[in-house]
Design a protein around this motif. Sequence first.
Motif, PDB file in Angstrom:
ATOM      1  N   ARG A 274       0.813  -1.218   0.000  1.00 13.11           N
ATOM      2  CA  ARG A 274       0.000   0.000   0.000  1.00 13.11           C
ATOM      3  C   ARG A 274       0.851   1.274   0.000  1.00 13.11           C
ATOM      4  O   ARG A 274       0.636   2.202   0.783  1.00 13.11           O
ATOM      5  N   GLY A 275       1.837   1.288  -0.875  1.00 13.78           N
ATOM      6  CA  GLY A 275       2.662   2.482  -1.031  1.00 13.78           C
ATOM      7  C   GLY A 275       3.790   2.621  -0.030  1.00 13.78           C
ATOM      8  O   GLY A 275       4.560   3.582  -0.091  1.00 13.78           O
ATOM      9  N   SER A 276       3.911   1.692   0.902  1.00 14.41           N
ATOM     10  CA  SER A 276       4.998   1.746   1.879  1.00 14.41           C
ATOM     11  C   SER A 276       5.886   0.514   1.727  1.00 14.41           C
ATOM     12  O   SER A 276       5.540  -0.433   1.013  1.00 14.41           O
ATOM     13  N   THR A 277       7.016   0.528   2.404  1.00 16.37           N
ATOM     14  CA  THR A 277       7.971  -0.585   2.321  1.00 16.37           C
ATOM     15  C   THR A 277       8.193  -1.148   3.724  1.00 16.37           C
ATOM     16  O   THR A 277       9.107  -0.713   4.435  1.00 16.37           O
ATOM     17  N   PRO A 278       7.375  -2.101   4.132  1.00 18.40           N
ATOM     18  CA  PRO A 278       7.437  -2.621   5.504  1.00 18.40           C
ATOM     19  C   PRO A 278       8.823  -3.085   5.941  1.00 18.40           C
ATOM     20  O   PRO A 278       9.263  -2.762   7.046  1.00 18.40           O
ATOM     21  N   LEU A 279       9.513  -3.840   5.088  1.00 15.57           N
ATOM     22  CA  LEU A 279      10.811  -4.385   5.487  1.00 15.57           C
ATOM     23  C   LEU A 279      11.822  -3.273   5.744  1.00 15.57           C
ATOM     24  O   LEU A 279      12.557  -3.298   6.741  1.00 15.57           O
TER      25      LEU A 279
END
Length: 297
Positions: free
Chosen positions: A161-166
Amino acid sequence: MESPLLQIQPPFFGKLITILSIDGGGIRGIIPATVLAFLESQLQAKSSPSLDAQLSDISISTSAAPTYLPAHYFKNQDKEGNIREFNLIDGGVAANNPALVAISQVTKEIFDENPDFFPIKPMDYGRFLVISIGTGSSKTEQKYNAKRAAKWGVLGWLLHRGSTPLVDVFSQASADMVDFHISVVFQALHSEDNYLRIQDDTLTGTVSSVDIATKENLDKLVEVGEGLLKKPVSRVNLETGLFEPVKNDGTNEDALKRFAKLLSDERRLRKSKSPQTNKISKKYNNLLPLYRATTSY
């Protein structure tokens, strides 16, 4: 050529070891830049020549966060013509908050009996003065939870959703662990007043991004930095990991004024004890009689 009086004198001639640390954060580097502008207003390395890189190369390299901005290549040449090549990405992949790296390097220099440092026990943190400035985070936004993450595959961890969790997880965890460690050590050694961490962990929306460089977002980041100066001095809660205001410690602006006074006094002390300063003063005093003899009033 710069006057020796304007050069930074080594800690040997003072009584404090001063460290300034700035987190990685891409475009959010504007936040600490705003804070530093205030610190500079309150204030009126030795290295191999091949490491004396251009500020532009350093800035581009330290902003080269993987998946956001490209890696940076440049080369440097010393006076002897030796060329050193650099292939760099953002150091945040290893130390998003480099304060502990800086302290460790100073400690190593002390162990190695570097003559630039006065005799000091490596763990004598009462002689360290550390300012660590974060680039902001969205930690309190709590964008992720275990139920959602349990369904992610490789792509989900890389982009959601537009973010980079890792990237968010390892960069924030790295910075938080460093702050946690330094806070515990300084508090245990009753030197917590010598460590100032300035960080905003309430960013939301576009200001929490590391690569949105629109004028609107840049202006908002400046506002975040200015607002951060007015916020109370905070320390990490060792139980929750969140920043909490410290009672009766004033604002970050107040703390920076106090640190600026300490830094100014330290610089003055180093200059007064430096042989270079004394050498120039002696030369001036020797010339003074000649000046008086040849000057009419």
